[in-house]
Design a protein around this motif. Structure first.
Motif, PDB file in Angstrom:
ATOM      1  N   ASP A  60       0.864  -1.185   0.000  1.00  0.00           N
ATOM      2  CA  ASP A  60       0.000   0.000   0.000  1.00  0.00           C
ATOM      3  C   ASP A  60       0.897   1.231   0.000  1.00  0.00           C
ATOM      4  O   ASP A  60       2.104   1.147   0.223  1.00  0.00           O
ATOM      5  CB  ASP A  60      -0.870   0.020   1.277  1.00  0.00           C
ATOM      6  N   ARG A  61       0.285   2.404  -0.170  1.00  0.00           N
ATOM      7  CA  ARG A  61       1.058   3.656  -0.189  1.00  0.00           C
ATOM      8  C   ARG A  61       1.865   3.832   1.086  1.00  0.00           C
ATOM      9  O   ARG A  61       1.392   3.550   2.175  1.00  0.00           O
ATOM     10  CB  ARG A  61       0.104   4.842  -0.328  1.00  0.00           C
ATOM     11  N   TYR A  62       3.102   4.324   0.925  1.00  0.00           N
ATOM     12  CA  TYR A  62       3.975   4.539   2.088  1.00  0.00           C
ATOM     13  C   TYR A  62       4.915   5.683   1.771  1.00  0.00           C
ATOM     14  O   TYR A  62       4.985   6.157   0.638  1.00  0.00           O
ATOM     15  CB  TYR A  62       4.773   3.265   2.401  1.00  0.00           C
ATOM     16  N   SER A  63       5.647   6.113   2.800  1.00  0.00           N
ATOM     17  CA  SER A  63       6.598   7.203   2.618  1.00  0.00           C
ATOM     18  C   SER A  63       7.963   6.642   2.226  1.00  0.00           C
ATOM     19  O   SER A  63       8.455   5.697   2.848  1.00  0.00           O
ATOM     20  CB  SER A  63       6.730   7.978   3.930  1.00  0.00           C
ATOM     21  N   THR A  64       8.580   7.236   1.199  1.00  0.00           N
ATOM     22  CA  THR A  64       9.911   6.760   0.795  1.00  0.00           C
ATOM     23  C   THR A  64      10.984   7.181   1.806  1.00  0.00           C
ATOM     24  O   THR A  64      12.130   6.769   1.687  1.00  0.00           O
ATOM     25  CB  THR A  64      10.295   7.276  -0.612  1.00  0.00           C
ATOM     26  N   PHE A  65      10.603   7.993   2.808  1.00  0.00           N
ATOM     27  CA  PHE A  65      11.542   8.233   3.922  1.00  0.00           C
ATOM     28  C   PHE A  65      11.643   6.966   4.761  1.00  0.00           C
ATOM     29  O   PHE A  65      12.689   6.612   5.276  1.00  0.00           O
ATOM     30  CB  PHE A  65      11.076   9.391   4.808  1.00  0.00           C
ATOM     31  N   ALA A  66      10.503   6.273   4.919  1.00  0.00           N
ATOM     32  CA  ALA A  66      10.483   5.042   5.720  1.00  0.00           C
ATOM     33  C   ALA A  66      11.117   3.886   4.956  1.00  0.00           C
ATOM     34  O   ALA A  66      11.759   3.024   5.545  1.00  0.00           O
ATOM     35  CB  ALA A  66       9.046   4.702   6.122  1.00  0.00           C
ATOM     36  N   LEU A  67      10.929   3.873   3.638  1.00  0.00           N
ATOM     37  CA  LEU A  67      11.478   2.802   2.810  1.00  0.00           C
ATOM     38  C   LEU A  67      11.902   3.381   1.463  1.00  0.00           C
ATOM     39  O   LEU A  67      11.109   3.479   0.540  1.00  0.00           O
ATOM     40  CB  LEU A  67      10.418   1.701   2.591  1.00  0.00           C
ATOM     41  N   PRO A  68      13.186   3.778   1.350  1.00  0.00           N
ATOM     42  CA  PRO A  68      13.661   4.336   0.077  1.00  0.00           C
ATOM     43  C   PRO A  68      13.561   3.286  -1.038  1.00  0.00           C
ATOM     44  O   PRO A  68      13.637   2.080  -0.777  1.00  0.00           O
ATOM     45  CB  PRO A  68      15.127   4.675   0.365  1.00  0.00           C
ATOM     46  N   ASP A  69      13.402   3.757  -2.271  1.00  0.00           N
ATOM     47  CA  ASP A  69      13.222   2.851  -3.411  1.00  0.00           C
ATOM     48  C   ASP A  69      14.354   1.827  -3.537  1.00  0.00           C
ATOM     49  O   ASP A  69      14.110   0.666  -3.835  1.00  0.00           O
ATOM     50  CB  ASP A  69      13.123   3.654  -4.714  1.00  0.00           C
ATOM     51  N   PHE A  70      15.582   2.257  -3.269  1.00  0.00           N
ATOM     52  CA  PHE A  70      16.703   1.322  -3.456  1.00  0.00           C
ATOM     53  C   PHE A  70      16.636   0.200  -2.422  1.00  0.00           C
ATOM     54  O   PHE A  70      17.012  -0.934  -2.698  1.00  0.00           O
ATOM     55  CB  PHE A  70      18.062   2.043  -3.413  1.00  0.00           C
ATOM     56  N   GLU A  71      16.127   0.491  -1.220  1.00  0.00           N
ATOM     57  CA  GLU A  71      15.986  -0.557  -0.199  1.00  0.00           C
ATOM     58  C   GLU A  71      14.880  -1.534  -0.604  1.00  0.00           C
ATOM     59  O   GLU A  71      15.013  -2.744  -0.451  1.00  0.00           O
ATOM     60  CB  GLU A  71      15.669   0.041   1.173  1.00  0.00           C
ATOM     61  N   GLU A  72      13.785  -0.971  -1.127  1.00  0.00           N
ATOM     62  CA  GLU A  72      12.693  -1.847  -1.560  1.00  0.00           C
ATOM     63  C   GLU A  72      13.192  -2.786  -2.661  1.00  0.00           C
ATOM     64  O   GLU A  72      12.881  -3.976  -2.679  1.00  0.00           O
ATOM     65  CB  GLU A  72      11.514  -1.003  -2.062  1.00  0.00           C
ATOM     66  N   ALA A  73      14.023  -2.250  -3.557  1.00  0.00           N
ATOM     67  CA  ALA A  73      14.571  -3.063  -4.652  1.00  0.00           C
ATOM     68  C   ALA A  73      15.474  -4.175  -4.111  1.00  0.00           C
ATOM     69  O   ALA A  73      15.569  -5.254  -4.694  1.00  0.00           O
ATOM     70  CB  ALA A  73      15.345  -2.171  -5.624  1.00  0.00           C
ATOM     71  N   GLU A  74      16.130  -3.921  -2.978  1.00  0.00           N
ATOM     72  CA  GLU A  74      17.029  -4.929  -2.383  1.00  0.00           C
ATOM     73  C   GLU A  74      16.269  -6.023  -1.641  1.00  0.00           C
ATOM     74  O   GLU A  74      16.843  -7.043  -1.255  1.00  0.00           O
ATOM     75  CB  GLU A  74      17.980  -4.254  -1.385  1.00  0.00           C
ATOM     76  N   GLY A  75      14.973  -5.784  -1.358  1.00  0.00           N
ATOM     77  CA  GLY A  75      14.197  -6.806  -0.655  1.00  0.00           C
ATOM     78  C   GLY A  75      13.653  -6.383   0.699  1.00  0.00           C
ATOM     79  O   GLY A  75      13.052  -7.184   1.412  1.00  0.00           O
ATOM     80  N   TRP A  76      13.875  -5.122   1.057  1.00  0.00           N
ATOM     81  CA  TRP A  76      13.299  -4.637   2.324  1.00  0.00           C
ATOM     82  C   TRP A  76      11.812  -4.323   2.117  1.00  0.00           C
ATOM     83  O   TRP A  76      11.389  -3.992   1.015  1.00  0.00           O
ATOM     84  CB  TRP A  76      14.025  -3.368   2.790  1.00  0.00           C
ATOM     85  N   THR A  77      11.051  -4.406   3.194  1.00  0.00           N
ATOM     86  CA  THR A  77       9.635  -4.079   3.091  1.00  0.00           C
ATOM     87  C   THR A  77       9.121  -3.520   4.402  1.00  0.00           C
ATOM     88  O   THR A  77       9.810  -3.591   5.429  1.00  0.00           O
ATOM     89  CB  THR A  77       8.817  -5.326   2.663  1.00  0.00           C
ATOM     90  N   LEU A  78       7.929  -2.932   4.380  1.00  0.00           N
ATOM     91  CA  LEU A  78       7.266  -2.428   5.594  1.00  0.00           C
ATOM     92  C   LEU A  78       6.075  -3.347   5.876  1.00  0.00           C
ATOM     93  O   LEU A  78       5.148  -3.420   5.076  1.00  0.00           O
ATOM     94  CB  LEU A  78       6.780  -0.987   5.384  1.00  0.00           C
ATOM     95  N   LEU A  79       6.105  -4.024   7.005  1.00  0.00           N
ATOM     96  CA  LEU A  79       5.065  -5.018   7.294  1.00  0.00           C
ATOM     97  C   LEU A  79       3.685  -4.382   7.464  1.00  0.00           C
ATOM     98  O   LEU A  79       2.669  -5.043   7.261  1.00  0.00           O
ATOM     99  CB  LEU A  79       5.418  -5.817   8.554  1.00  0.00           C
TER     100      LEU A  79
END
Length: 335
Positions: A60-79
Motif C-alpha cells: 500500500d502507499r507509504y513514505s519513501t523516507f520510511a522505505l527508500p526505493d533502493f531498499e525496496e529493490a534490495e528486498g526490504w519491506t514495511l510489514l
C-alpha cells in the motif's frame, strides 16, 4: 485484492502465521496475538521494516523516507503496508523475544466521553469509558476515530485500568482531533470508537535494569501509565523521570509524579522567574545529572525533535540501542 491466504514465516524466531491477501502482514500478526515491532502502522516510521527472504508482496502507499526505493529493490519491506502474494519467509530485524507472543489482538470498541479538561494551555485530558473493558499493557496506545470523519488519531493511555481510557492530548493549530477538544465540540456523553491496543512501549518484565524515562509535552501519557503500573505492582526497579517543559505553566500532574516510584526531574527550557528547579533543554539536564547509563532501560516519549536528540545523547553515552524504547509522536496538523 483476493481472499487467498498465504503462510508467512518469520525468522530467526521460527513463527508462522496465515495472512490473507486482503490484509497487511502486520495486521494479520496482531490478529493472531503476535506482537511484531511497529510504530505508526501507516508506512511513515520504518519501525516495522523487515527483509524478504522469499516470496512476493504488494505494498500500500507509504513514505519513501520510511522505505527508500533502493531498499525496496534490495528486498526490504514495511510489514504495515505489505500484502503477501505467495507463501513468504521474512527476516525480522528488530524483534523482542520477550513480548512477541504477548500481543492482545486489537479490536474496535465504542466508548462514551466521560470528561474533557484543560491540563495546561495546550494539553487536554480526555477520559473515555469503553462499553466493555479494553485490556492493554501499560505504555500502549489506541487509534481514536475522529467524530464525523473517516480519520483516526493515535494516543497513548495514561492509566492502567481497562475500564477507563485516559489520555493527554496536545492541541496543535489545525489539529483535526485536538481542535475538536479545544473548541468544546467533543463533550461528555459523546460516543467515540477506538481501536487497539497497539504499541511496544511496554516494560520488559525480566529486565532488572534501572529505568530512565525522558520526555516532554503530551509524551507524559505512556510514561505515566508505566509509572502508575510500577507503583501498583510495587516494582523494585529504580527509576528516574526527566520531563521537559517550556515554562512552569506547562507543567502538569506534578503532585502525583512526586508520589510515584521515580526521581521526578522537571526542567524548563525558558527562563522562569523564581523557578528553583532544573533549567535548559532536557537533553542537557540528562547529560549533566546522569553518570554512567550503560546499564539502563531508557524510555523516551515526546515531540519528534526531542526524541531524536535524546536517542542521539543516550547512544553517545553508551546505552545499547536494544535498551532504548521510544514513542515518536507524529503530528498530523500539517497534513
Amino acid at each position: 485484492m483476493g481472499d487467498k491466504t498465504h503462510t508467512v514465516r518469520f525468522e530467526p524466531v521460527g513463527i508462522e502465521i496465515e495472512v490473507d491477501e486482503s490484509e497487511t502482514i502486520l495486521n494479520a500478526a496482531f490478529r493472531q496475538g503476535i506482537m511484531l515491532m511497529h510504530g505508526c502502522k501507516e508506512g511513515q516510521c520504518s519501525a516495522c521494516k523487515s527483509f524478504i527472504l522469499d516470496g512476493e508482496v504488494d505494498l500500500d502507499r507509504y513514505s519513501t523516507f520510511a522505505l527508500p526505493d533502493f531498499e525496496e529493490a534490495e528486498g526490504w519491506t514495511l510489514l504495515c503496508r505489505a500484502h503477501p502474494y505467495s507463501d513468504m519467509e521474512i527476516e525480522l530485524i528488530n524483534y523482542d523475544e520477550e513480548i512477541i507472543h504477548g500481543g492482545t489482538p486489537p479490536r474496535t470498541v465504542s466508548t462514551v466521553v466521560e470528561s474533557v479538561e484543560a491540563l495546561t494551555s495546550d494539553i487536554f485530558g480526555l477520559k473515555l469509558k469503553p462499553e466493555e473493558p479494553l485490556e492493554f499493557k501499560p505504555g500502549q496506545y489506541v487509534d481514536i476515530n475522529v467524530p464525523g470523519t473517516e480519520h483516526h488519531r493515535s494516543f497513548s493511555m495514561a492509566n492502567t485500568n481497562p475500564d477507563t481510557l485516559e489520555f493527554m492530548i496536545k492541541h496543535y493549530e489545525g489539529g483535526l482531533f485536538s481542535g475538536k477538544l479545544k473548541s468544546g465540540e467533543i463533550k461528555p456523553g459523546d460516543k467515540i470508537d477506538v481501536t487497539g491496543p497497539y504499541g511496544v512501549f511496554t516494560l520488559r518484565p525480566s529486565s532488572p535494569r534501572r529505568l530512565l524515562f525522558i520526555g516532554g509535552g503530551a509524551g507524559m501519557a505512556p510514561i505515566l501509565s508505566l509509572l502508575r503500573h510500577m507503583q501498583e505492582i510495587e516494582s523494585p526497579r529504580e527509576a528516574a523521570y526527566y520531563y521537559g517543559a517550556r515554562t512552569e505553566a506547562d507543567l502538569f500532574q506534578v503532585e502525583e509524579l512526586g508520589t510515584l516510584p521515580c526521581g521526578f526531574v522537571p526542567a524548563l527550557s525558558e527562563d522562569s522567574n523564581g523557578w528553583a528547579g532544573e533549567s535548559g533543554l532536557i537533553t542537557d539536564v540528562v547529560e549533566r545529572l546522569e553518570g554512567d547509563v550503560t546499564e539502563v532501560d531508557a524510555y523516551v516519549c515526546g515531540p519528534p525533535p526531542m526524541v531524536e536528540a535524546t536517542i542521539a545523547l543516550l547512544e553517545r553515552k553508551g546505552v545499547p540501542e536494544a535498551h532504548i524504547y521510544y514513542d515518536k509522536f507524529t503530528t498530523t496538523a500539517d497534513e
